[in-house]
Design a protein around this motif. Sequence first.
Motif, PDB file in Angstrom:
ATOM      1  N   ILE A  56      48.718  45.992  28.415  1.00 49.83           N
ATOM      2  CA  ILE A  56      48.146  47.264  27.942  1.00 49.83           C
ATOM      3  C   ILE A  56      46.741  47.445  28.510  1.00 49.83           C
ATOM      4  O   ILE A  56      46.390  48.500  29.038  1.00 49.83           O
ATOM      5  CB  ILE A  56      48.130  47.319  26.396  1.00 49.83           C
ATOM      6  N   GLN A  57      45.990  46.354  28.444  1.00 51.48           N
ATOM      7  CA  GLN A  57      44.624  46.341  28.989  1.00 51.48           C
ATOM      8  C   GLN A  57      44.644  46.720  30.479  1.00 51.48           C
ATOM      9  O   GLN A  57      43.809  47.499  30.948  1.00 51.48           O
ATOM     10  CB  GLN A  57      44.101  44.913  28.835  1.00 51.48           C
ATOM     11  N   ALA A  58      45.625  46.153  31.220  1.00 53.54           N
ATOM     12  CA  ALA A  58      45.731  46.426  32.653  1.00 53.54           C
ATOM     13  C   ALA A  58      46.127  47.880  32.894  1.00 53.54           C
ATOM     14  O   ALA A  58      45.566  48.557  33.761  1.00 53.54           O
ATOM     15  CB  ALA A  58      46.743  45.482  33.296  1.00 53.54           C
ATOM     16  N   GLN A  59      47.082  48.361  32.094  1.00 55.55           N
ATOM     17  CA  GLN A  59      47.551  49.742  32.239  1.00 55.55           C
ATOM     18  C   GLN A  59      46.417  50.737  32.036  1.00 55.55           C
ATOM     19  O   GLN A  59      46.294  51.707  32.774  1.00 55.55           O
ATOM     20  CB  GLN A  59      48.637  50.018  31.192  1.00 55.55           C
ATOM     21  N   GLU A  60      45.565  50.455  31.038  1.00 54.99           N
ATOM     22  CA  GLU A  60      44.457  51.365  30.736  1.00 54.99           C
ATOM     23  C   GLU A  60      43.558  51.559  31.946  1.00 54.99           C
ATOM     24  O   GLU A  60      42.963  52.607  32.137  1.00 54.99           O
ATOM     25  CB  GLU A  60      43.628  50.806  29.562  1.00 54.99           C
ATOM     26  N   LYS A  61      43.437  50.491  32.779  1.00 56.63           N
ATOM     27  CA  LYS A  61      42.584  50.596  33.964  1.00 56.63           C
ATOM     28  C   LYS A  61      43.386  50.941  35.221  1.00 56.63           C
ATOM     29  O   LYS A  61      42.860  50.961  36.323  1.00 56.63           O
ATOM     30  CB  LYS A  61      41.836  49.274  34.191  1.00 56.63           C
ATOM     31  N   GLY A  62      44.690  51.151  35.035  1.00 54.29           N
ATOM     32  CA  GLY A  62      45.542  51.497  36.175  1.00 54.29           C
ATOM     33  C   GLY A  62      45.780  50.330  37.109  1.00 54.29           C
ATOM     34  O   GLY A  62      45.980  50.512  38.315  1.00 54.29           O
ATOM     35  N   LEU A  63      45.737  49.106  36.575  1.00 57.80           N
ATOM     36  CA  LEU A  63      45.925  47.924  37.417  1.00 57.80           C
ATOM     37  C   LEU A  63      47.362  47.433  37.333  1.00 57.80           C
ATOM     38  O   LEU A  63      48.008  47.542  36.299  1.00 57.80           O
ATOM     39  CB  LEU A  63      44.998  46.795  36.965  1.00 57.80           C
ATOM     40  N   LYS A  64      47.840  46.863  38.454  1.00 56.53           N
ATOM     41  CA  LYS A  64      49.187  46.308  38.478  1.00 56.53           C
ATOM     42  C   LYS A  64      49.112  44.810  38.175  1.00 56.53           C
ATOM     43  O   LYS A  64      48.252  44.107  38.710  1.00 56.53           O
ATOM     44  CB  LYS A  64      49.766  46.524  39.880  1.00 56.53           C
ATOM     45  N   LEU A  65      49.981  44.351  37.290  1.00 51.29           N
ATOM     46  CA  LEU A  65      50.037  42.911  36.981  1.00 51.29           C
ATOM     47  C   LEU A  65      51.268  42.317  37.653  1.00 51.29           C
ATOM     48  O   LEU A  65      52.370  42.843  37.508  1.00 51.29           O
ATOM     49  CB  LEU A  65      50.170  42.687  35.472  1.00 51.29           C
ATOM     50  N   GLU A  66      51.099  41.216  38.398  1.00 49.46           N
ATOM     51  CA  GLU A  66      52.247  40.588  39.066  1.00 49.46           C
ATOM     52  C   GLU A  66      52.332  39.121  38.685  1.00 49.46           C
ATOM     53  O   GLU A  66      51.317  38.427  38.678  1.00 49.46           O
ATOM     54  CB  GLU A  66      52.068  40.679  40.586  1.00 49.46           C
ATOM     55  N   PHE A  67      53.555  38.679  38.373  1.00 42.55           N
ATOM     56  CA  PHE A  67      53.749  37.259  38.040  1.00 42.55           C
ATOM     57  C   PHE A  67      54.732  36.642  39.021  1.00 42.55           C
ATOM     58  O   PHE A  67      55.714  37.274  39.400  1.00 42.55           O
ATOM     59  CB  PHE A  67      54.298  37.116  36.613  1.00 42.55           C
ATOM     60  N   GLU A  68      54.470  35.420  39.452  1.00 47.39           N
ATOM     61  CA  GLU A  68      55.382  34.775  40.390  1.00 47.39           C
ATOM     62  C   GLU A  68      55.483  33.282  40.068  1.00 47.39           C
ATOM     63  O   GLU A  68      54.474  32.579  40.009  1.00 47.39           O
ATOM     64  CB  GLU A  68      54.847  34.959  41.809  1.00 47.39           C
ATOM     65  N   VAL A  80      42.902  35.837  33.368  1.00 45.39           N
ATOM     66  CA  VAL A  80      43.479  37.168  33.600  1.00 45.39           C
ATOM     67  C   VAL A  80      42.566  38.231  32.976  1.00 45.39           C
ATOM     68  O   VAL A  80      42.334  39.289  33.563  1.00 45.39           O
ATOM     69  CB  VAL A  80      44.919  37.249  33.033  1.00 45.39           C
ATOM     70  N   GLY A  81      42.019  37.936  31.788  1.00 43.82           N
ATOM     71  CA  GLY A  81      41.078  38.846  31.136  1.00 43.82           C
ATOM     72  C   GLY A  81      39.878  39.130  32.027  1.00 43.82           C
ATOM     73  O   GLY A  81      39.469  40.284  32.196  1.00 43.82           O
ATOM     74  N   ASN A  82      39.328  38.072  32.640  1.00 43.28           N
ATOM     75  CA  ASN A  82      38.202  38.237  33.558  1.00 43.28           C
ATOM     76  C   ASN A  82      38.593  39.125  34.735  1.00 43.28           C
ATOM     77  O   ASN A  82      37.854  40.024  35.123  1.00 43.28           O
ATOM     78  CB  ASN A  82      37.767  36.871  34.128  1.00 43.28           C
ATOM     79  N   SER A  83      39.766  38.838  35.307  1.00 48.72           N
ATOM     80  CA  SER A  83      40.213  39.598  36.470  1.00 48.72           C
ATOM     81  C   SER A  83      40.351  41.082  36.139  1.00 48.72           C
ATOM     82  O   SER A  83      39.919  41.938  36.900  1.00 48.72           O
ATOM     83  CB  SER A  83      41.558  39.056  36.977  1.00 48.72           C
ATOM     84  N   ILE A  84      40.945  41.375  34.992  1.00 41.80           N
ATOM     85  CA  ILE A  84      41.115  42.781  34.608  1.00 41.80           C
ATOM     86  C   ILE A  84      39.749  43.429  34.403  1.00 41.80           C
ATOM     87  O   ILE A  84      39.492  44.543  34.839  1.00 41.80           O
ATOM     88  CB  ILE A  84      41.981  42.896  33.331  1.00 41.80           C
ATOM     89  N   LYS A  85      38.837  42.665  33.779  1.00 38.71           N
ATOM     90  CA  LYS A  85      37.500  43.183  33.492  1.00 38.71           C
ATOM     91  C   LYS A  85      36.745  43.537  34.784  1.00 38.71           C
ATOM     92  O   LYS A  85      36.066  44.549  34.868  1.00 38.71           O
ATOM     93  CB  LYS A  85      36.732  42.113  32.692  1.00 38.71           C
ATOM     94  N   PHE A  86      36.889  42.679  35.788  1.00 39.76           N
ATOM     95  CA  PHE A  86      36.087  42.856  36.999  1.00 39.76           C
ATOM     96  C   PHE A  86      36.844  43.530  38.154  1.00 39.76           C
ATOM     97  O   PHE A  86      36.431  43.448  39.297  1.00 39.76           O
ATOM     98  CB  PHE A  86      35.539  41.505  37.467  1.00 39.76           C
ATOM     99  N   THR A  87      38.003  44.143  37.846  1.00 39.02           N
ATOM    100  CA  THR A  87      38.748  44.835  38.903  1.00 39.02           C
ATOM    101  C   THR A  87      38.900  46.311  38.526  1.00 39.02           C
ATOM    102  O   THR A  87      39.357  46.625  37.425  1.00 39.02           O
ATOM    103  CB  THR A  87      40.140  44.188  39.088  1.00 39.02           C
ATOM    104  N   GLU A  88      38.482  47.204  39.439  1.00 43.97           N
ATOM    105  CA  GLU A  88      38.565  48.634  39.150  1.00 43.97           C
ATOM    106  C   GLU A  88      39.898  49.207  39.593  1.00 43.97           C
ATOM    107  O   GLU A  88      40.454  50.100  38.974  1.00 43.97           O
ATOM    108  CB  GLU A  88      37.403  49.387  39.809  1.00 43.97           C
ATOM    109  N   LYS A  89      40.389  48.724  40.743  1.00 38.03           N
ATOM    110  CA  LYS A  89      41.719  49.190  41.162  1.00 38.03           C
ATOM    111  C   LYS A  89      42.423  48.101  41.973  1.00 38.03           C
ATOM    112  O   LYS A  89      41.768  47.241  42.566  1.00 38.03           O
ATOM    113  CB  LYS A  89      41.601  50.484  41.987  1.00 38.03           C
ATOM    114  N   GLY A  90      43.787  48.180  41.952  1.00 37.34           N
ATOM    115  CA  GLY A  90      44.554  47.202  42.714  1.00 37.34           C
ATOM    116  C   GLY A  90      45.431  46.333  41.833  1.00 37.34           C
ATOM    117  O   GLY A  90      45.991  46.799  40.843  1.00 37.34           O
ATOM    118  N   ILE A  91      45.468  45.034  42.194  1.00 44.08           N
ATOM    119  CA  ILE A  91      46.452  44.136  41.566  1.00 44.08           C
ATOM    120  C   ILE A  91      45.779  42.892  40.996  1.00 44.08           C
ATOM    121  O   ILE A  91      44.813  42.386  41.562  1.00 44.08           O
ATOM    122  CB  ILE A  91      47.477  43.641  42.626  1.00 44.08           C
TER     123      ILE A  91
END
Lengths: 581, 141
Positions: free
Chosen positions: A288-300, A324-335
Amino acid sequence: MSSEDQDKQGDDREQDTRSALEYTNTQYEAVDEGSEKDNNQLKESVMESSVSEIVFRRFIDTAVDAIILITDDSKILLLNHAAENIFGYSAEELTGERITTIMPYLKCEGCKKGSREGFENWANNTLGRTEQITALKKSSEEFTIELSLSDMSIEDERTLVAVIRDVTEKEELKTKLEQKTRQIELANAELEEANTLKSEFLANASHELRTPLNSMIGFLRLVTDGLCETKKEELEFIGNSLDSSEHLLSLINDLLDISKIEAGKMTLDIEKIDPNKVFDDLYILTHIQAQEKGLKLEFESPEDDSAFVRADYNKLKQILLNLVGNSIKFTEKGIVKISAEPHPDKGFVEFIVRDTGIGISSKIIGRLFNKFVQGDGSMTRKYGGTGLGLTITKSLVELMGGFIKMESEGPDKGTAVIFTVPICIASDVPTIEEFSNAGPIAVEDSSKPLILIVEDDPVIRSIIEEILGRQEFNTIWAATADDAVALARKHHPAVITLDFGLLAREHAVLSTGWDIIEVLRKDEKTKDIRYVIISGYDGPIKEKIFNDDLEFKPELLQKPFDGEVLVEKVNNLLLSNAQTT
Amino acid sequence: MAKILVVEDDIMNAKLFDLILSRKGKHDVVVAKDADEAVKYGTSGEMHLIVMDISLQNWTYEGKEVDGVDLIKIIKSNKQSAHTPVMLVTAHAMKDDKENLLNASGADGYFSKPISDHVAFLAKIQELLATSLTEMKQDGM
């Protein structure tokens, strides 16, 4: 040999002195022997002097210090019982020998050559002083003596009186005392450092707690003081206060986590884990946090069991959630991409959290795992955070036997955090029978100190092997207490590094690290082995060591540990072992 | 109306000081958003008082990391602002912090966070302002 030398000297006067002295050297009780000499005058003289001879002999033989009379051509004329005892020769063996036989390191060239002049020079320099020199016993053993020299004449012949004291024990005590003093100084410095670190932590924690508390109280007071201009502003101020209190709460939680880790009270519940299951949980918590910022989450992660790990489920989730929380916080767009890659050859699974965010300059990347450190100032203002998350993450990774690093090619180039977790290969699923092991059986180079590594985790074991191997130590290892004891009896290592909590075979006689110590210390052959106890939670061990009357206190090392500290502790133990044996 | 500069890295606290000083204290407030602004306004000679935080995480001035103590030294060594009173407002509130920080920085007053009594805080500001304004009058400003 000495009597032969003496017989060559014909002079009556000298013969008189010599024979009298000979009694004293052999058996002064048998005074009668002297009466068998032909010369009557001599006989009388000897009889007369014998009484004072006996007194003299008793007198020098009661001396605790060794006394040796030396002639001016550096030969031994007479010695007392103490001298016989100290040097291990009988009086017959030494009489007539050069003094250099028992004192080869005398700074007297003349003595070695038998030059009178050389000897006189040395004697004149040494008279009246006490020198400490190395002397030689009959058994070829070297030892330290204190030598004091004084001058006397016997019938106009210059004779030297050497009073000698064995100071080996005194010297050894002195060395031991110096070493103990050094150890205490070291321990003291360690304590002081720990104390400083604690004070710093306390000061930092106090500072960090007061900061949000200030805005929390402050905004509420603005509201109660009626300083809000609109109803909307009133809500805004209350909202600010709430944000600050939430920040305060996360700070308190982080501080409690850190204190727990540092006090060694963080316990792990290790089990076999499928990374895919952790990733499912992670998706639920972060999408949800990622969606709010328009970020794509990928798991492999591999679908089979090749990337299964041995870890604490909740701690692994906490690590990933933080990253992952840090990554979402510090990423404006992308994955933001989270992956698990098995490396069975290295014994671990690599987890990678990679983003396309703001990245980090190389200047601060190394500091980010330190307490209370965040990225640049604008980051703090924009993104918040406690500055403790990465410290906790790093500690948790290391506690589970892995390591962590952060990579970024610079600002705006994204960031990757990579950490490892011990792999759980099919054969090493805790059906413990197959898991336990030991090796190698043969020890290659016996000149290096032998260290036995007792550790059931293959990754931590290979780390310790690597650290100690680099330091010119021979290492062998065992994964269970039974194997460890068998191996210790076989190879007699100087030091054992001991994991406290060990996996045990079913029906195993011994199960913990402490059992190993208990068994080996009772065995005469292995009681001198020293220990470094390496443990994730050392509270109960500290108590055990404190309460138990151990002859040699083990060194303690808390996981996560520093390789250099381990080497230092092993070296300390080797040093103390060398002192007592 | 006195002109007050607020130097504070925590965004919530900066906003809070602005509100307390302007709404309750009726002062004219400027908030510095980085070290460059802090030096620019601080040394301008136009400020009647500076409220200074100590820990300024990752703030840099001329390429070097600075904290409140460094900024006060820069401001106090400038002729125009040598007499501008500086009030420390900091969460460094352990034993000896007050004395050490006042000595190290040359600041004129100290107040520890959290500030629970805004009236006492404003009174302390007023006290320092009184000396500042007297000096300014004497200087003919």
